[in-house]
Write an enzyme that holds these catalytic residues in place. Structure first.
Site, mmCIF file in Angstrom:
data_model
loop_
_atom_site.group_PDB
_atom_site.id
_atom_site.type_symbol
_atom_site.label_atom_id
_atom_site.label_comp_id
_atom_site.label_asym_id
_atom_site.label_seq_id
_atom_site.Cartn_x
_atom_site.Cartn_y
_atom_site.Cartn_z
ATOM 1 N N THR A 53 -0.547 -0.526 12.412
ATOM 2 C CA THR A 53 0.495 -1.300 11.495
ATOM 3 C C THR A 53 2.065 -0.868 11.548
ATOM 4 O OG1 THR A 53 0.582 1.513 10.653
ATOM 5 C CG2 THR A 53 -1.547 -0.362 9.329
ATOM 6 N N SER A 97 0.519 -0.776 0.080
ATOM 7 C CA SER A 97 0.251 -0.038 0.210
ATOM 8 C C SER A 97 0.576 1.278 0.195
ATOM 9 C CB SER A 97 -1.201 -0.018 1.028
ATOM 10 O OG SER A 97 -2.184 1.017 1.153
HETATM 11 C C1 16G Z 1 -4.446 0.345 7.164
HETATM 12 C C2 16G Z 1 -6.165 0.316 7.330
HETATM 13 C C3 16G Z 1 -6.465 1.884 7.131
HETATM 14 C C4 16G Z 1 -6.490 2.539 8.617
HETATM 15 C C5 16G Z 1 -4.875 2.278 8.636
HETATM 16 C C6 16G Z 1 -4.395 2.418 10.106
HETATM 17 C C7 16G Z 1 -6.811 -1.452 5.684
HETATM 18 C C8 16G Z 1 -6.966 -1.488 4.165
HETATM 19 N N1 16G Z 1 -6.399 -0.112 5.596
HETATM 20 O O1 16G Z 1 -3.896 0.878 5.755
HETATM 21 O O2 16G Z 1 -8.022 1.666 6.840
HETATM 22 O O3 16G Z 1 -6.703 3.382 8.069
HETATM 23 O O4 16G Z 1 -4.545 0.707 8.740
HETATM 24 O O5 16G Z 1 -3.064 2.204 10.194
HETATM 25 O O6 16G Z 1 -7.832 -1.397 6.237
HETATM 26 P P1 16G Z 1 -2.638 2.959 11.433
HETATM 27 O O7 16G Z 1 -3.104 1.272 12.878
HETATM 28 O O8 16G Z 1 -0.833 2.356 11.552
HETATM 29 O O9 16G Z 1 -2.923 3.578 12.388
HETATM 30 MG MG MG Z 2 -3.548 1.943 -0.090
#
Ligand code: 16G
Ligand code: MG
Length: 540
Positions: A502, A68
């Site tokens: 993430t 992504s």
């Molecule tokens: C991922 C998620 C997104 C979310 C982000 C938060 C999907 C396809 N993607 O990119 O929805 O906003 O994580 O990231 O679900 P964070 O937990 O690092 O703040």
């Molecule tokens: Mg993406």
């Protein structure tokens, strides 16, 4: 395939895909993600998983190999259910079980346990579709995934380069028995867009699109060709089409974090209509260069796209025959939605609002609670879901009601499988065109409250436990009371903290009446997290 031969096939093929020592993959918000060099074993094991899912459901499943908006050396997986949605949450624990098995024999045992627990037949036709983004590691990782699929005797279809939402759409369409090729995606979206904008004037200015140096560049070009063929051309300037680094100084994530113009936009005139997507094209942000010096951008984020979509829906619903106007429209947001947007929706659009934890899977699920569920994260992930019942009702009305016909077109323009930046662009363009609006009118709907986001590094981010859709902290004890006190001291202040899904950090969000107040509140809350949740390094 006989049971013992599956166990053997897994154990022996797995030898080529050793789990790197010390690497402990974990299925995060949207799948596995890491530096690409670490991921071969994870891919192989995900291949086994998605073949099992295809055998279990007797339908086609899929995977998009992408990280992504992450840097180019990373990669990852997004796993696709037969419905085109993300892998069902019940199976995430299997994904972790397989990905973390320490030896070939242990992996084979865990695979057999999964097959037994789910009552999956050892033989049967099954097909898994595989696509990847523009990362150089994509084809090699796709081959590792395919080897995993074949261990269960299932077939693989290599689809090559696609956006994540295209692959989701293709899996969904194929299982519905509808045309599902990549070319069908373009013609379906283009035809529906043409039906939505028929009789309206083009917006007059071109759309400048930041393709994040990723897969969106060739795919948007193909969509533009289909739009022209459908008689609804879109004047486009594609920038960052692959000459620079993927997501490097460009793309929707860069724009949202820094509110600075992406690379190569310095010559774009202030006020021009611009948009940016991310590396796999499932996030969309509109923006315009501001007049002032310094290369700043005014953002039209996911909240604003949600408002525009809801307005278009409400307009069309109000034009249905009176007896058919009983359609529930819900807007799904996360705690990151700007307070001004939430207030606008409540006071002016009269839609229900639901708040869920961060992550597409949660919003998507909640969107099913309505006849039409509009879900967008502020960061630009989102789509508009139509219930099957509503679609059936509209089908019956489409001959007598132009609005029903157009709502059906809208349901095709907007990817029904998952949030899709390319289809989101058509949604925004159609909504603006139908209203005859420029960015000024869109911006005037409401004024965002100033906000600030910060990150805090702690020893163990799992020490922070949240409730109420991540708006409150339940652990460590006392932290929420301290945040409440900090918020109470700031007029119109709001703040929350959550462990990232993430990255290895705790995220802090604050908003207030002025930028200084929002910055101050975010800094105070970041210090509270650091002090009470095991902060690492110097206090922020
Ligand atoms: C991922 C998620 C997104 C979310 C982000 C938060 C999907 C396809 N993607 O990119 O929805 O906003 O994580 O990231 O679900 P964070 O937990 O690092 O703040
Ligand atoms: Mg993406």
């Amino acid at each position: 395939m006989a049971v013992h031969s599956i166990e053997q096939a897994v154990a022996s093929s797995s030898r080529a895909y050793v789990l790197p020592p010390g690497f402990r993959p974990s299925y995060g918000t949207a799948g596995f993600r890491a530096v690409a060099d670490l991921l071969h074993s994870t891919m192989f094991r995900c291949g086994i998983l998605m073949a099992a899912r295809a055998l279990k459901t007797q339908q086609v499943t899929g995977i998009c190999i992408t990280a992504s908006h992450n840097p180019a050396p990373d990669n990852g997986v997004k796993l696709v259910e037969p419905s085109g949605e993300m892998l069902c949450q019940d199976w995430e624990s299997y994904a972790n079980d397989l990905a973390t098995a320490q030896t070939d024999a242990e992996l084979a045992k865990r695979v057999m346990a999964l097959l037994a627990a789910e009552g999956i037949p050892a033989t049967g036709p099954a097909l898994v579709m595989v696509a990847h983004d523009t990362r150089p590691s994509g084809p090699e990782l796709a081959a590792a995934f395919a080897d995993g699929v074949r261990c269960l005797g299932a077939q693989v279809q290599m689809c090559g380069l696609l956006t994540t939402p295209q692959l989701h759409w293709m899996v969904m369409s194929r299982n519905l028995g509808a045309p599902w090729a990549e070319s069908d995606y373009y013609s379906a979206l283009a035809g529906a867009y043409q039906r939505l904008v028929a009789g309206t004037q083009p917006l007059g200015q071109p759309l400048y699109m930041d393709c994040a140096n990723g897969v969106a560049a060739p795919k948007m070009a193909a969509l533009a060709t289909a739009l022209a063929a459908a008689g609804a051309p879109l004047a486009l300037h594609l920038l960052n089409t692959g000459e620079g680094v993927l997501n490097g100084g460009c793309g929707s994530d860069f724009l949202q974090k820094d509110r600075q113009l992406p690379s190569n936009f310095q010559g774009v005139p202030p006020g021009a209509r611009c948009c940016a997507v991310d590396g796999d094209s499932d996030r969309l942000m509109y923006f315009t260069p501001l007049q002032e010096a310094g290369g700043r951008a005014l953002l039209f984020d996911g909240d604003r796209i949600a408002c525009l979509s809801a307005m278009l829906l409400k307009d069309l619903i109000s034009q249905l025959p009176p007896a058919a106007q009983d359609v529930s429209v819900g807007i799904i947001q996360t705690a990151y939605a700007n307070g001004a947007a939430s207030r606008y929706i409540r006071d002016n659009l009269g839609c229900s609002v639901e708040v869920t934890p961060t992550g597409v899977k949660y919003l998507h699920e909640a969107a099913h609670h309505f006849d039409v569920g509009v879900y967008f994260e502020a960061n630009g992930h989102g789509t508009v879901l139509f219930s099957k019942t509503l679609l059936a009702r509209l089908e019956q009305l489409k001959e007598e009601s132009r609005a029903a016909f157009e709502l059906l077109a809208l349901a095709v323009v907007i990817n029904q499988a998952v949030g899709d930046a390319l289809s989101g662009i058509l949604l925004v363009e159609a909504a603006l065109r139908r209203k005859g609006w420029g960015l000024d009118q869109w911006a005037a709907l409401y004024t965002d409250l100033p906000s600030r986001q910060l990150k805090v590094t702690v020893a163990d981010r799992a020490a922070i436990v949240t409730t109420d859709a991540e708006t409150r902290v339940s652990q460590p004890a006392g932290l929420q009371a301290a945040i409440d006190a900090a918020v109470a001291a700031v007029p119109n202040g709001r703040s929350f903290v959550r462990p990232s899904g993430t990255e290895d950090v705790v995220r802090v969000y604050a908003e207030a009446e002025t930028q200084d107040a929002a910055d101050g509140l975010a800094a105070t809350v970041a210090r509270l997290v650091h002090a009470r949740a095991g902060g690492v390094g110097p206090a922020p």
